[in-house]
Write an enzyme that holds these catalytic residues in place. Structure first.
Site, mmCIF file in Angstrom:
data_model
loop_
_atom_site.group_PDB
_atom_site.id
_atom_site.type_symbol
_atom_site.label_atom_id
_atom_site.label_comp_id
_atom_site.label_asym_id
_atom_site.label_seq_id
_atom_site.Cartn_x
_atom_site.Cartn_y
_atom_site.Cartn_z
ATOM 1 N N CYS A 175 23.505 0.504 8.134
ATOM 2 C CA CYS A 175 24.913 0.721 8.459
ATOM 3 C C CYS A 175 25.697 0.822 7.160
ATOM 4 C CB CYS A 175 25.428 -0.441 9.305
ATOM 5 S SG CYS A 175 27.198 -0.379 9.666
ATOM 6 N N CYS A 212 27.653 7.749 7.952
ATOM 7 C CA CYS A 212 27.495 6.758 9.020
ATOM 8 C C CYS A 212 26.167 7.047 9.700
ATOM 9 C CB CYS A 212 28.642 6.843 10.025
ATOM 10 S SG CYS A 212 28.404 5.821 11.505
#
Length: 256
Positions: free
Chosen positions: A72, A179
């Site tokens: 992440c 992302c």
């Protein structure tokens, strides 16, 4: 003993990094945990992100993992150093947006970066831009809607067109996906940005994991086992795992 690699993310997006790790290291077992209940992280405060990420990492430590991957970008840019300080006995690897690669590939010196709001505003990403793409025009867009829609299994077509519009208008020739959720819709992004090179960091992270394991002499040679956990909807997680990654795995529900 074949200790697993631990992989954590705010949701299902990190499965794109999990896929690359499994491809690069086919003999390694893995444990993946998705905090889908609290996704997206990109709109939360740094303190909230750290507290949530710490719980995920603590869960993986109880599973006796030999290494943790923060799949992440938001967690990485917000609290990588703090997590390393908290869990000193386990190597922790974060994500790195492939800004350097983009600066080497761009022909017109126009680079787009699509990430969460927290990542786009972070000093970490701004420093990377300054270091590797300071001579380029960088269009750095942070979005909250896109990751949330992907996590919920929603149709992202309308949202995606709006989010990608600035890149079309400025004529970028290279786009960085900042992302881990976004590679799940990479084909849709590419269909809109037809002449743009679309880059994600999954393969680079997998190679980094391999380097760390080899350096620490922690490679496994036995038959692997892969386990998945989610704080959210198990059926939705399994659907994305099956349809988007073509892997028939069954996640377990977990409460942290």
């Amino acid at each position: 003993m074949n200790k697993p690699i631990g992989i954590l993310d705010s949701g299902v997006g990190g499965l794109t990094i999990w896929r690359e790790i499994v491809k690069e290291l086919p003999n390694e077992s893995t444990i993946y945990i998705a905090d889908s209940k609290n996704c997206p992280y990109g709109i939360k405060t740094a303190e909230e992100i750290y507290n949530l990420a710490k719980r995920l990492a603590a869960f993986l430590v109880t599973q006796d993992v030999k290494l943790i991957v923060l799949a992440c970008n938001t967690i990485t840019v917000s609290c990588l150093d703090k997590l390393r300080e908290e869990f000193k006995d386990v190597p922790i690897i974060g994500t790195v947006p492939v800004i350097k690669t983009a600066s080497e590939l761009t022909k017109n010196k126009k680079i787009g970066i699509l990430s969460t709001s927290a990542t786009s505003k972070s000093k970490y990403q701004k420093d990377l831009i300054e270091k590797f793409a300071g001579n380029c025009q960088v269009i750095n867009i942070g979005t909250a809607k896109l990751a949330r829609s992907i996590e919920r299994g929603e149709n992202v077509s309308l949202v995606l067109k709006n989010e990608l519009k600035p890149f079309l208008e400025t004529g970028v020739d290279t786009l960085v996906l900042g992302c881990s959720h976004f590679p799940l819709i990479k084909d849709q992004i590419q269909s809109i940005l037809k002449d743009v090179q679309v880059l994600d960091s999954g393969a680079a992270i997998a190679r980094q994991v391999k380097r760390v394991l080899e350096k620490e002499n922690m490679r496994s040679k036995t038959k692997p086992n892969h386990n998945f956990y989610t704080t959210g909807d198990v059926k939705l997680f399994n659907k994305i795992l099956s349809q988007s990654l073509e892997y028939n795995g069954e996640a377990e529900s977990v409460i942290l």
